[in-house]
Design an enzyme around this catalytic site. Sequence first.
Site, short mmCIF file in Angstrom:
data_model
loop_
_atom_site.label_atom_id
_atom_site.label_comp_id
_atom_site.label_asym_id
_atom_site.label_seq_id
_atom_site.Cartn_x
_atom_site.Cartn_y
_atom_site.Cartn_z
N LYS A 91 0.86 -1.19 0.00
CA LYS A 91 0.00 0.00 0.00
C LYS A 91 0.89 1.24 0.00
O LYS A 91 1.91 1.27 0.71
CB LYS A 91 -0.88 -0.03 1.24
CG LYS A 91 -1.94 1.07 1.30
CD LYS A 91 -2.81 0.90 2.55
CE LYS A 91 -3.94 1.91 2.59
NZ LYS A 91 -4.80 1.76 3.80
N SER B 94 -9.82 1.58 2.69
CA SER B 94 -8.97 2.37 1.83
C SER B 94 -7.91 1.58 1.08
O SER B 94 -7.37 2.07 0.08
CB SER B 94 -8.28 3.45 2.67
OG SER B 94 -7.41 2.88 3.62
N SER C 133 -9.99 -0.82 6.82
CA SER C 133 -9.35 -0.66 5.50
C SER C 133 -8.60 -1.87 4.97
O SER C 133 -8.21 -1.87 3.80
CB SER C 133 -8.40 0.52 5.52
OG SER C 133 -9.12 1.70 5.33
N1 GLN Z 1 -13.31 3.84 6.03
C1 GLN Z 1 -12.80 4.27 7.29
C2 GLN Z 1 -12.41 5.73 7.21
O1 GLN Z 1 -12.61 6.31 6.19
C3 GLN Z 1 -11.62 3.42 7.69
C4 GLN Z 1 -10.42 3.73 6.90
C5 GLN Z 1 -9.21 2.94 7.33
O2 GLN Z 1 -9.32 1.90 7.98
N2 GLN Z 1 -8.06 3.48 7.01
O3 GLN Z 1 -11.94 6.29 8.16
#
Ligand code: GLN
Length: 487
Positions: free
Chosen positions: A80, A155, A179
Site C-alpha cells: 500500500k 482504503s 481498511s
Molecule cells: N473507512 C474508514 C475511514 O474512512 C476506515 C479507513 C481505514 O481503515 N483506514 O476512516
Amino acid sequence: MSDNLNWLTIHAAHELLARKKISSVELTQACLDNIEKVEPKVKALVTETADFALAQAKKADATIAQGKATPLTGIPALMKDVLCTQGIRTTASSKMLEKFVPPYNAAVIEKLIAAGMVLVGKTNLDEFAMGSSTENSAFFTTHNPYAFERVPGGSSGGSAAGVAAGEAIFSLGSDTGGSIRQPAGFCNVVGLKPTYGRVSRYGLIAFASSLDQIGPFTRDALDCALVMNVISGQDKRDATSAPEPVPDYTKNLNGNIKGMKIGIPKEYFVAGMQPEVDTAVKTAIKKLEELGAIVDWNVSLPSTRLALAVYYIIAPSEASANLARYDGSKYGAAFLNTDSMWEGMEKTKQFGFGPEVKRRIMLGTYALSSGYYDAYYLKAQKVRTLIRREFDAAFTKYDALVTPTSPTVPFKIGEKANDPLSMYLSDVCTLPINIAGVPGISIPAGFAKGLPIGLQIIGKPFAEETLFRISHAYQQVTDWHTRRPMI
Ligand code: GLN
C-alpha cells in the site's frame, strides 16, 4: 503451467521455488505480464516497480540456489502506498506527497526485503487512507476485479484488488477502521488487521495513531500466517509496538476446531444489511458448527451502536494532529511563492489535500478545540473504554466472535461518493474492532450474483493464531477462497 504462476499461493510457490521447478524471475515475470494485461481495467497500482522486482528476483534465485530459501524468498508482493519505500515514491494517493521519495524503508518493508520478498508495485488507496472505496484517491479509482463498475473497497483497495486480480501473490495494507478487512471481503481475499501493537508502524504514513495497524492480504489463511511470521514483533522505533513473543503462526493449522467457543454478536447483523450477506454469513457459521465449534447465536455487545460515532470523533481528531505536519516546510507539496509564510501554508493545504481529507481535518480540529474537547473527544474516549470492556467480557466466554465483514456486497463506483455518511456506514462491522484494539480477519465466504461476501472473525488480543486456525479449518471444507475473477 508457467502462465498461471501469478495465481499461486505463497506456500505453493515456495514449494516449487525450493524444489527448483520454477525460478523467482519466472514467477515475477508472470506477475508483471499479468499486470500489463489486467491493470488497464483494474488500476490497482500507483507505481509499478518492474526493474527493482526483477533485480530482487535474481537475488532471490541466488539465495534459493544456495538452499537458503525461507517461505517468502522470491515471492512477488504489492505494498500500500502509505508504506515508505526507500528510493521509491510513496504518495498516500495524495497530491501532497505525489513526488515524495522516502529516504528510508518502513519496518515491514525492511523485514520483508530481508526475508526475500520481491516488490512489484505500490498500490492505490483513498487519500491518506480516508475512505472505503478508493474513490478518494487523488489520482484514480481502483476497480473491483469481480465487477469493474464496482468499488474494490477501501482504503486499501489497490492492495486487495491487486491480489484478487493476480498481479502479485500477496500484499500489505493498513487498517484504521476496516481498511484491510472491508476490501478483502469485497475482493474475495483474506485480510487481517492484527492486534494493535503486533506489527511495527515505523515508516507507515500515519492516519489515526491509536487505531492504525498494518496487515496482510493473501489467498488463504496459511499464507496470512506466513506473512505475519515475518512482519510481527516489537520494534524500538515504534513505541506502541508490543513485546509479546511472536509464535509460529502456522503451528496450529490442523483443521481441528472441535470444542472451540464462538459467539455471534447480534448487533453486527444491522438494519439495512443485504439478505444475501446475512444468508452467506449464517451458512458459514453453520459450517463452523459442523466442524465441531460450539456456537452461541445470542451474544450481545450493546455498545457497538456507539462505535461509529466514537470512531468519527477519535479518528479525525488524531488525523488533524498527524496531518498538521504537511505545511510545505519539510517535505511534500509546497506552494510557498506567496507574500507571507501563513499564506503559503494555507495554499499548500488548500491545493495539497482533497475534500475528504479536509473534511476530516475540520471535524478533528473542531472536536479538539477548547470548549468542545470535553463534550466530544473526552466523551468519545470514555465510550471507547466501554466498548473495550464489552469485548474483554465477551472473550472470557468465547474464543472468537464471528460477524459479517460488511453489511453489503461491493457497491457501484459513484453510488456513495457524494454521501459521506452512507460511505461511513459501510464500516459499521469493522470499526469497533480497531476501537477495542483486538485482531480481526476477513475471509471469503460466498458470493451474491457474482459479488464476493466476507466473513469477519474477531479474537482476543494477540490471539491471531486462533483466527488463522478457524479460517484454515473453514478453508479445508469450502472453496470460496480458491475462486478467481473472470478477467
Ligand atoms: N473507512 C474508514 C475511514 O474512512 C476506515 C479507513 C481505514 O481503515 N483506514 O476512516
